[in-house]
Design an enzyme around this catalytic site. Structure first.
Site, PDB file in Angstrom:
ATOM      1  N   HIS A 122      56.861 -23.792 -36.966  1.00 26.34           N
ATOM      2  CA  HIS A 122      57.071 -23.335 -38.542  1.00 26.34           C
ATOM      3  C   HIS A 122      58.449 -21.915 -38.039  1.00 26.34           C
ATOM      4  CE1 HIS A 122      54.054 -25.306 -39.943  1.00 26.34           C
ATOM      5  NE2 HIS A 122      54.815 -25.695 -40.897  1.00 26.34           N
ATOM      6  N   HIS A 180      44.723 -26.410 -28.266  1.00 24.89           N
ATOM      7  CA  HIS A 180      45.073 -25.390 -28.310  1.00 24.89           C
ATOM      8  C   HIS A 180      44.579 -24.141 -29.064  1.00 24.89           C
ATOM      9  CE1 HIS A 180      46.807 -21.025 -28.042  1.00 24.89           C
ATOM     10  NE2 HIS A 180      47.112 -21.726 -26.823  1.00 24.89           N
ATOM     11  N   GLU A 210      41.718 -21.349 -28.658  1.00 28.82           N
ATOM     12  CA  GLU A 210      41.858 -20.019 -29.101  1.00 28.82           C
ATOM     13  C   GLU A 210      41.646 -20.670 -30.949  1.00 28.82           C
ATOM     14  OE1 GLU A 210      45.300 -18.501 -28.829  1.00 28.82           O
ATOM     15  OE2 GLU A 210      45.029 -18.472 -26.270  1.00 28.82           O
ATOM     16  N   HIS A 242      46.297 -22.969 -19.233  1.00 26.11           N
ATOM     17  CA  HIS A 242      44.944 -23.177 -20.084  1.00 26.11           C
ATOM     18  C   HIS A 242      43.488 -24.341 -19.304  1.00 26.11           C
ATOM     19  CE1 HIS A 242      45.532 -20.704 -23.425  1.00 26.11           C
ATOM     20  NE2 HIS A 242      46.349 -20.889 -23.843  1.00 26.11           N
TER      21      HIS A 242
HETATM   22 CO    CO Z   1      47.825 -20.043 -25.237  1.00 26.25          CO
END
Ligand code: CO
Length: 294
Positions: A122, A180, A210, A242
Site C-alpha cells: 500500500h 514474513h 512477525e 529472515h
Molecule cells: Co522483515
C-alpha cells in the site's frame, strides 16, 4: 469493368483506412511515441546468493515481454544504504520512476514482488499515486498486484506450494513455510492459504516471523501429529536475512532451534519463492494484467 474494379478496391481501401485508423489507435495507444517499461519493486536483500530469485523473475518478465526493458527498485532504505556501501546503486521506487521518466519512458508497469497486499504494497500504491498526479511526468503508471491478491491467486499459490515441495520429503513429514507476517489485516492471507493447502496435504504449515501464526502454534500442531521431521522453507520472494537467520539460523529463537529442541529433525531448504517458476508465474501474470489494463 477494369476501372470499376479498381474504383471499388480504392473505395474499399479508403473505408478500411478510415475505419481501422482510429480503432487501431484506440487499441494500442502506445504505438509510435510511447516508450514502455517495467519496474520490478521488492523489499531488497543484501545477500548476493539470494538475488538469484530476482534474476529469475527478471528473466521471466523478459521472456513474457521481450521488447520491454526491466528496471529494479528496492523499498528498503537500509538495504539500499548497505548496497551503496558495497558500491552498488539501487533506487527507491520514486528514484527509479524519476530515472525512467528522464529516459523518456511514457508507460510504466510497476510490479510489486510482495507476497501479500500489506503495508509495503500500500505504501507503493501511495508512492505511485503521488507521481501520477505530477504534471508532465510519465503518462501512465500502473501497478501489478502482489502474489496473494485474490481467490484465483490463492488457488494458484496453493498449487505452487504442492508443486515445489522438496523431492525427498515423505508425506508423513511436515513442511513448514515461513511467511514474513505483519500487523496489517492482509496477514490473514497466510492462514487462508494454509487452510487451502491442508485440504490437499495436512502436513504443510504456513507460519510467520512477525504476524500470526508464530512457530509455537505450529509446534503444538506438530506435536499432536507426532511428526519427527520438518522441512523448513521461506515463503518470501528471496531466501534472505529472515530465511538464513530467523528460520534456519543457530540462534535460540530461530525456528530451526525451536523445533529441534522439541525433538523434531529440521531440514531447511533455502530458496525464495521467486526462484520457482510456479510462483514467479503468478507475479508475471499480474504484470501482464497491469500492462493490459486501460
Ligand atoms: Co522483515
Amino acid at each position: 469493368m477494369k476501372h470499376a474494379c479498381l474504383a471499388l478496391i480504392a473505395i474499399a481501401l479508403f473505408l478500411l483506412m478510415t475505419v481501422s485508423g482510429p480503432l487501431a489507435a484506440a487499441d494500442s495507444p502506445d504505438t509510435g511515441a510511447g516508450k514502455k517499461g517495467i519496474l520490478l519493486v521488492t523489499f531488497g536483500t543484501t545477500f548476493p546468493e539470494a538475488r538469484s530469485a530476482y534474476e529469475n523473475l527478471a528473466e521471466e518478465a523478459r521472456r513474457a515481454f521481450p521488447e520491454i526493458p526491466v528496471h529494479w527498485a528496492y523499498t528498503s532504505h537500509i538495504i539500499r544504504e548497505k548496497m551503496a556501501e558495497s558500491g552498488k546503486k539501487v533506487h527507491s521506487p520514486t528514484q527509479a520512476l524519476k530515472k525512467m521518466e528522464e529516459k523518456g519512458f511514457t508507460h510504466v508497469a510497476v510490479q510489486s514482488l510482495h507476497t501479500i497486499a500489506g503495508q509495503e504494497y500500500h505504501d507503493l500504491v501511495r508512492t505511485v499515486g503521488r507521481l501520477k498526479q505530477k504534471p508532465g511526468g510519465i503518462k501512465e503508471i500502473r501497478i501489478g498486484k502482489p502474489l496473494l491478491a485474490g481467490p484465483h491467486d490463492m488457488k494458484a499459490a496453493a498449487q505452487a506450494i504442492l508443486e515445489t515441495l522438496p523431492e525427498k520429503r515423505k508425506p508423513e513429514q511436515a513442511v513448514i513455510l515461513m511467511g514474513h507476517g505483519t500487523h496489517h489485516p492482509a496477514n490473514a492471507a497466510y492462514a487462508a492459504l494454509m487452510w487451502r493447502v491442508q485440504l490437499s496435504d495436512p502436513n504443510i504449515y504456513i507460519g510467520t516471523v512477525e504476524g500470526f501464526p508464530g512457530p509455537e502454534k505450529i509446534l503444538s500442531r506438530l506435536q499432536d501429529s507426532q511428526t519427527d521431521t520438518a522441512w523448513l522453507m521461506p515463503f518470501m520472494s528471496v531466501a534472505g536475512d529472515h530465511a538464513r537467520n530467523n528460520l534456519a539460523g543457530g540462534q535460540h529463537e530461530a525456528w530451526k532451534s525451536i523445533f529441534t529442541r522439541a525433538g523434531i529433525r529440521c531440514r531447511p531448504v533455502l530458496k525464495g519463492t521467486a526462484e520457482y517458476d510456479a510462483f514467479a508465474g503468478i507475479w508475471i501474470r499480474h504484470l501482464g494484467e497491469a500492462m493490459e489494463k486501460r
